[in-house]
Design an enzyme around this catalytic site. Structure first.
Site, PDB file in Angstrom:
ATOM      1  N   SER A  22       0.791  -1.229   0.000  1.00  0.00           N
ATOM      2  CA  SER A  22       0.000   0.000   0.000  1.00  0.00           C
ATOM      3  C   SER A  22       0.821   1.274   0.000  1.00  0.00           C
ATOM      4  CB  SER A  22      -0.941   0.005   1.197  1.00  0.00           C
ATOM      5  OG  SER A  22      -0.200  -0.016   2.388  1.00  0.00           O
ATOM      6  N   HIS A  45      -5.374  -4.582  -1.074  1.00  0.00           N
ATOM      7  CA  HIS A  45      -5.238  -3.573  -2.135  1.00  0.00           C
ATOM      8  C   HIS A  45      -5.245  -4.231  -3.520  1.00  0.00           C
ATOM      9  CE1 HIS A  45      -4.645  -0.313   0.701  1.00  0.00           C
ATOM     10  NE2 HIS A  45      -3.980  -1.198   1.412  1.00  0.00           N
ATOM     11  N   LYS A  61     -12.463  -1.837   1.710  1.00  0.00           N
ATOM     12  CA  LYS A  61     -11.813  -0.985   0.704  1.00  0.00           C
ATOM     13  C   LYS A  61     -12.642  -1.059  -0.596  1.00  0.00           C
ATOM     14  CE  LYS A  61      -7.270  -1.641   2.889  1.00  0.00           C
ATOM     15  NZ  LYS A  61      -7.363  -0.632   3.942  1.00  0.00           N
TER      16      LYS A  61
HETATM   17  N1  PLP Z   1      -3.834  -5.471   5.234  1.00  0.00           N
HETATM   18  C1  PLP Z   1      -3.499  -4.421   4.465  1.00  0.00           C
HETATM   19  C2  PLP Z   1      -2.449  -4.603   3.409  1.00  0.00           C
HETATM   20  C3  PLP Z   1      -4.113  -3.170   4.654  1.00  0.00           C
HETATM   21  O1  PLP Z   1      -3.776  -2.111   3.905  1.00  0.00           O
HETATM   22  C4  PLP Z   1      -5.100  -3.046   5.668  1.00  0.00           C
HETATM   23  C5  PLP Z   1      -5.778  -1.757   5.919  1.00  0.00           C
HETATM   24  O2  PLP Z   1      -5.213  -0.718   6.015  1.00  0.00           O
HETATM   25  C6  PLP Z   1      -5.410  -4.173   6.438  1.00  0.00           C
HETATM   26  C7  PLP Z   1      -4.765  -5.366   6.196  1.00  0.00           C
HETATM   27  C8  PLP Z   1      -6.466  -4.096   7.487  1.00  0.00           C
HETATM   28  O3  PLP Z   1      -7.727  -4.094   6.860  1.00  0.00           O
HETATM   29  P1  PLP Z   1      -9.038  -3.721   7.682  1.00  0.00           P
HETATM   30  O4  PLP Z   1      -9.228  -2.241   7.497  1.00  0.00           O
HETATM   31  O5  PLP Z   1     -10.120  -4.543   7.084  1.00  0.00           O
HETATM   32  O6  PLP Z   1      -8.759  -4.061   9.104  1.00  0.00           O
END
Ligand code: PLP
Length: 421
Positions: free
Chosen positions: A208, A236, A267
């Site tokens: 990200s 992502h 997302k």
């Molecule tokens: N994994 C990644 C790569 C993320 O970017 C995020 C969120 O920022 C998460 C996990 C966590 O996702 P959630 O918002 O569903 O807890």
């Protein structure tokens, strides 16, 4: 009636000034916290919240400010967060199934819509089964401890998301951290890990902060050579990478080689909340018995389930939305490169505009907002020192005009602050 009575019964009528706890320990804690907060401010890493007074979308109204802000910092890749059909599905689920379950799944917190959504997620990813969590953070926190023992090993990319890092911390397996997307280093670590019973390679599908995509083909080849399993976090990627939006594994042609996928409903898939694991049925069955965030946390609320379920329906009907996002991403990346900016990553809607200097990223982001473009600067410790950037995220619901206005604003602001010659 009952509420008014309850509020009257509270000292101060329920609306008094906040009370500070008394005592030496509380005073000492307050001094320590204030000094820590001062350090964060001093280090220039203070994170503040900008308050939005409208729905999530390409155009926002900020609280206390004007409207007409073009938003380039949401993970709303497909623009489904405020899609009318997604909202309608949430309202219908709310009315039919209530506000929430007041229970974890295995006590009295499973409704037909939870089972339907799990089945739909598994079908979308072409896996045997799926399990829902309150978030992908929870899915990542719950999987490694449930799956791996001290006899096993986990090999993790050094730039994996914080929730993968935390999930790995919670498990007792032997831990190996390989250099970011470095296949030589991964191979060396896999050789070292041959002494363990089971090896699991864990990587973000798309990262990200850089908008770069894990070399899954090579990772899967190494996993095959050294008898390892592959886990990917697709937060992502789900919904828009690959010919039909299944994710990084589809994009790189390794859907049958990746064993476990964790992803988010918060997302691209409607943006409400929730996460999941999808993979082999015995693994999902085991998570229902052992995974602590699943066992000890409330079920997903029906409205949230309704949003995600409708988002998946829309994506399974057509990939037109994902294609339109890809075209807009291409437009932004090529116009910014022509203007003289360096954009990290490739073909991903996360488009980090690389600036290097932390102060430059921060003042440029502020100046972009003065021109009605909402973007965020990232600097150390979120990204390595000297690699500050402004992260731009493209959505299917941006118009070509929105994209062009963003590029124009970057060009003006970049010239003003010496980021462009
Ligand atoms: N994994 C990644 C790569 C993320 O970017 C995020 C969120 O920022 C998460 C996990 C966590 O996702 P959630 O918002 O569903 O807890």
């Amino acid at each position: 009636m009952w509420r008014a009575a309850a509020v009257r019964a509270l000292p101060g009528g329920g609306a008094g000034a906040p009370r500070a706890a008394s005592g030496a320990a509380a005073a000492q804690l307050r001094r320590r916290l204030e000094s820590e907060l001062e350090d964060i401010r001093g280090a220039g890493t203070w994170k503040s919240e900008r308050v939005i007074a409208s729905r999530q979308g390409p155009h926002l109204r900020l609280a206390g400010g004007g409207g007409g802000i073009i938003n380039f910092c949401a993970n709303n890749y497909l623009g489904l967060s405020s899609h009318p059909e997604v909202i309608r599905a949430a309202v219908e689920a709310l009315e039919k199934f209530g506000a929430g379950l007041s229970s974890v799944r295995f006590i009295c917190g499973t409704q037909s819509i939870h089972k339907d959504l799990e089945e739909k997620i598994a079908r979308f990813h072409q896996r045997e089964d799926a399990i829902l969590y309150a978030s992908c953070f929870d899915a990542n926190a719950g999987i490694f401890e449930a799956l791996l023992t001290p006899e096993d090993a986990v090999l993790s990319d050094e730039l994996n998301h914080a929730s993968i890092i935390d999930g790995i911390r919670l498990c007792k397996a032997n831990k190996y951290r390989y250099k970011h997307m470095d296949m030589q280093d991964l191979e060396a670590k896999l050789k070292e890990a041959q002494k363990h019973r089971l090896r699991l390679v864990a990587t973000d599908g798309a990262f990200s902060m850089d908008g770069d995509i894990a070399p899954l083909r090579e990772i899967c080849q190494l996993a095959q050579k050294y008898d390892a399993l592959v886990f990917i976090d697709e937060c992502h990627a789900t919904g828009f990478l690959g010919p039909s939006g299944r994710g990084t594994d589809e994009l790189l042609g390794v859907m049958d080689k990746v064993t476990i996928i964790n992803s988010t409903l918060g997302k691209a898939l409607g943006g409400a909340a929730g996460g999941y694991t999808t993979g082999p049925k015995p693994l999902i069955d085991l998570l229902r018995q052992r995974s602590r965030p699943y066992l000890f946390s409330n079920s997903l609320p029906p409205a949230v389930v309704g949003c995600a379920s409708k988002a998946l329906d829309l994506l399974m009907e057509s990939n037109a939305i994902a294609q339109s996002m890809a075209a807009k991403t291409q437009r932004f990346r090529s116009k910014m490169a022509a203007a003289g900016f360096t954009i990290s990553g490739k073909d991903h809607p996360i488009c980090p505009v690389m600036l290097g200097d932390a102060r430059l990223a921060s003042v440029m982001a502020e100046d972009m907002l003065n021109r009605g473009i909402y973007v965020i600067g990232f600097s150390y410790p979120v990204v390595p020192k000297g690699k500050a950037r402004i992260r731009v995220q493209i959505s299917a619901v941006h118009s070509d005009e929105d994209i062009d206005r963003c590029v124009e604003a970057f060009t003006e602001v970049g010239r003003k602050h010496g980021a462009l010659s």
